[in-house]
Design a protein around this motif. Structure first.
Motif, PDB file in Angstrom:
ATOM      1  N   ARG A 159      -6.123  -1.723   6.989  1.00 37.10           N
ATOM      2  CA  ARG A 159      -5.381  -0.481   6.839  1.00 37.10           C
ATOM      3  C   ARG A 159      -3.909  -0.701   7.167  1.00 37.10           C
ATOM      4  O   ARG A 159      -3.541  -1.651   7.854  1.00 37.10           O
ATOM      5  CB  ARG A 159      -5.959   0.604   7.744  1.00 37.10           C
ATOM      6  N   ALA A 160      -3.063   0.179   6.666  1.00 40.96           N
ATOM      7  CA  ALA A 160      -1.635   0.134   6.989  1.00 40.96           C
ATOM      8  C   ALA A 160      -1.386   1.017   8.200  1.00 40.96           C
ATOM      9  O   ALA A 160      -1.826   2.168   8.243  1.00 40.96           O
ATOM     10  CB  ALA A 160      -0.807   0.625   5.806  1.00 40.96           C
TER      11      ALA A 160
ATOM     12  N   LEU B 294     -11.769   9.737   9.868  1.00 38.61           N
ATOM     13  CA  LEU B 294     -11.929   9.729   8.415  1.00 38.61           C
ATOM     14  C   LEU B 294     -11.526   8.396   7.795  1.00 38.61           C
ATOM     15  O   LEU B 294     -11.466   8.282   6.560  1.00 38.61           O
ATOM     16  CB  LEU B 294     -11.137  10.871   7.777  1.00 38.61           C
ATOM     17  N   ASP B 295     -11.233   7.405   8.645  1.00 37.37           N
ATOM     18  CA  ASP B 295     -10.894   6.064   8.171  1.00 37.37           C
ATOM     19  C   ASP B 295      -9.751   6.087   7.162  1.00 37.37           C
ATOM     20  O   ASP B 295      -9.878   5.565   6.050  1.00 37.37           O
ATOM     21  CB  ASP B 295     -12.133   5.407   7.546  1.00 37.37           C
ATOM     22  N   PRO B 296      -8.606   6.700   7.520  1.00 36.02           N
ATOM     23  CA  PRO B 296      -7.502   6.824   6.550  1.00 36.02           C
ATOM     24  C   PRO B 296      -6.891   5.475   6.204  1.00 36.02           C
ATOM     25  O   PRO B 296      -6.747   4.610   7.080  1.00 36.02           O
ATOM     26  CB  PRO B 296      -6.496   7.718   7.280  1.00 36.02           C
TER      27      PRO B 296
ATOM     28  N   MET C  60       0.821  -1.194   0.000  1.00 44.68           N
ATOM     29  CA  MET C  60       0.000   0.000   0.000  1.00 44.68           C
ATOM     30  C   MET C  60       0.863   1.255   0.000  1.00 44.68           C
ATOM     31  O   MET C  60       0.790   2.097  -0.876  1.00 44.68           O
ATOM     32  CB  MET C  60      -0.932   0.014   1.197  1.00 44.68           C
ATOM     33  N   LEU C  61       1.720   1.409   1.021  1.00 48.39           N
ATOM     34  CA  LEU C  61       2.590   2.579   1.130  1.00 48.39           C
ATOM     35  C   LEU C  61       4.024   2.162   0.876  1.00 48.39           C
ATOM     36  O   LEU C  61       4.499   1.191   1.444  1.00 48.39           O
ATOM     37  CB  LEU C  61       2.463   3.200   2.528  1.00 48.39           C
ATOM     38  N   ARG C  62       4.722   2.922   0.028  1.00 46.21           N
ATOM     39  CA  ARG C  62       6.114   2.594  -0.282  1.00 46.21           C
ATOM     40  C   ARG C  62       6.945   3.864  -0.394  1.00 46.21           C
ATOM     41  O   ARG C  62       6.512   4.834  -1.039  1.00 46.21           O
ATOM     42  CB  ARG C  62       6.201   1.810  -1.598  1.00 46.21           C
ATOM     43  N   VAL C  63       8.110   3.874   0.257  1.00 45.45           N
ATOM     44  CA  VAL C  63       9.080   4.949   0.069  1.00 45.45           C
ATOM     45  C   VAL C  63      10.362   4.323  -0.462  1.00 45.45           C
ATOM     46  O   VAL C  63      10.772   3.240  -0.030  1.00 45.45           O
ATOM     47  CB  VAL C  63       9.348   5.729   1.373  1.00 45.45           C
ATOM     48  N   GLU C  64      10.981   5.011  -1.408  1.00 43.01           N
ATOM     49  CA  GLU C  64      12.197   4.504  -2.047  1.00 43.01           C
ATOM     50  C   GLU C  64      13.225   5.623  -2.151  1.00 43.01           C
ATOM     51  O   GLU C  64      12.919   6.717  -2.622  1.00 43.01           O
ATOM     52  CB  GLU C  64      11.887   3.954  -3.436  1.00 43.01           C
ATOM     53  N   GLY C  65      14.427   5.330  -1.668  1.00 43.49           N
ATOM     54  CA  GLY C  65      15.516   6.299  -1.748  1.00 43.49           C
ATOM     55  C   GLY C  65      15.225   7.590  -1.021  1.00 43.49           C
ATOM     56  O   GLY C  65      15.685   8.663  -1.433  1.00 43.49           O
ATOM     57  N   LEU C  66      14.489   7.518   0.088  1.00 41.82           N
ATOM     58  CA  LEU C  66      14.013   8.724   0.762  1.00 41.82           C
ATOM     59  C   LEU C  66      15.140   9.414   1.523  1.00 41.82           C
ATOM     60  O   LEU C  66      15.774   8.846   2.400  1.00 41.82           O
ATOM     61  CB  LEU C  66      12.884   8.359   1.733  1.00 41.82           C
TER      62      LEU C  66
ATOM     63  N   ALA D 142       2.277  -2.866   3.925  1.00 41.90           N
ATOM     64  CA  ALA D 142       1.130  -3.410   3.205  1.00 41.90           C
ATOM     65  C   ALA D 142      -0.165  -3.120   3.938  1.00 41.90           C
ATOM     66  O   ALA D 142      -0.181  -2.872   5.147  1.00 41.90           O
ATOM     67  CB  ALA D 142       1.294  -4.919   3.026  1.00 41.90           C
ATOM     68  N   ALA D 143      -1.251  -3.170   3.208  1.00 42.80           N
ATOM     69  CA  ALA D 143      -2.569  -3.101   3.829  1.00 42.80           C
ATOM     70  C   ALA D 143      -2.723  -4.272   4.791  1.00 42.80           C
ATOM     71  O   ALA D 143      -2.332  -5.399   4.479  1.00 42.80           O
ATOM     72  CB  ALA D 143      -3.660  -3.132   2.765  1.00 42.80           C
ATOM     73  N   GLY D 144      -3.258  -4.013   5.981  1.00 42.24           N
ATOM     74  CA  GLY D 144      -3.427  -5.064   6.970  1.00 42.24           C
ATOM     75  C   GLY D 144      -2.206  -5.328   7.814  1.00 42.24           C
ATOM     76  O   GLY D 144      -2.189  -6.283   8.600  1.00 42.24           O
ATOM     77  N   GLU D 145      -1.189  -4.476   7.691  1.00 40.71           N
ATOM     78  CA  GLU D 145       0.068  -4.698   8.402  1.00 40.71           C
ATOM     79  C   GLU D 145       0.303  -3.598   9.435  1.00 40.71           C
ATOM     80  O   GLU D 145       0.051  -2.421   9.174  1.00 40.71           O
ATOM     81  CB  GLU D 145       1.229  -4.717   7.409  1.00 40.71           C
TER      82      GLU D 145
END
Length: 234
Positions: A183-184, A149-151, A1-7, A25-28
């Motif tokens: 949700r993540a 808001l159920d983010p 779901m959420l990914r950061v690369e080379g941040l 990931a979602a659910g993690e």
């Protein structure tokens, strides 16, 4: 779901994060630990858009996220800052309704009931001014407000800070339930031994890098490696 690369990110000319790669990931539920000053809070603040990226990409479901906290919040990334940031002059009920700003009618009421049901101690204090709550109760309210808001992505920075020990398990259980709903959830926490049982993975931030990213059960089997990193010996 959420990914950061080379941040890479930091403050002014000072770089704090040095090319961090991370995925949730979602659910993690991802637990993030590290010594003071390692870059944990900066990591969450950068993902949420409060600290500008110097380099790298942040994507949600494969789509690049626009920069800035407002754009990230609209995309579904919410950060609960450390320090019990609630509106003390408003009641618990009004704090929650403010967190659900934009919801209308039955959906707003449904979401309010769902969130209050997750945190029974708030249900008993809906008419109390937030400023009259204990520090731990304010932290619970801040998390509940962010959930309104159920983010898709919930980031929590040090939820145990200034909180009575008895409130830590219900806070972590609520965050675990949040992940279980699909949700993540990313939690920065110093109290690894207390939080690890609720996590799927553990990440250690050390001097702006991530030398440890493994399933939570690996820590439970052998916590010595992690403790060495937390003590800054490696």
């Amino acid at each position: 779901m959420l990914r950061v690369e080379g941040l890479r990110s930091g403050y002014g000319s000072m770089t704090v994060l040095h090319g961090v790669d991370l995925a949730v990931a979602a659910g993690e539920l991802l637990l993030v630990a590290g010594a003071n000053g390692a870059g944990k809070s900066t990591l969450l603040a950068t993902i949420a858009g409060f600290v500008p990226e110097q380099a790298g990409t942040t994507t949600l479901d494969g789509a690049p996220l626009r920069r800035g906290p407002s754009a990230r919040a609209r995309a579904g990334v919410r950060l609960v800052h450390q320090g019990h940031r609630v509106f003390g002059e408003l009641t618990v009920r009004d704090n929650l309704r403010l967190g659900g700003y934009g919801l209308r009618g039955a959906r707003r009421e449904q979401r309010f009931d769902e969130v209050v049901g997750t945190f029974p101690l708030l249900a008993e204090r809906l008419g109390v001014f937030a400023g009259d709550l204990s520090g731990g109760q304010q932290q619970v309210l801040a998390i509940a407000q962010a959930m309104m808001l159920d983010p898709p992505v919930l980031l929590c920075d040090e939820p145990s800070l200034g909180v009575a020990q008895v409130l830590i398990p219900p806070i972590m259980a609520a965050l675990r339930a949040r992940a279980d709903s699909g949700r993540a959830v990313v939690v920065v926490e110093q109290l690894v031994d207390q939080a690890i049982e609720y996590a799927d993975r553990l990440v250690i931030v050390d001097r702006g890098t991530i030398p440890f990213d493994r399933p939570a059960v690996d820590y439970e089997r052998d916590p010595s490696v992690v403790r060495e990193i937390l003590l800054g010996s490696v």
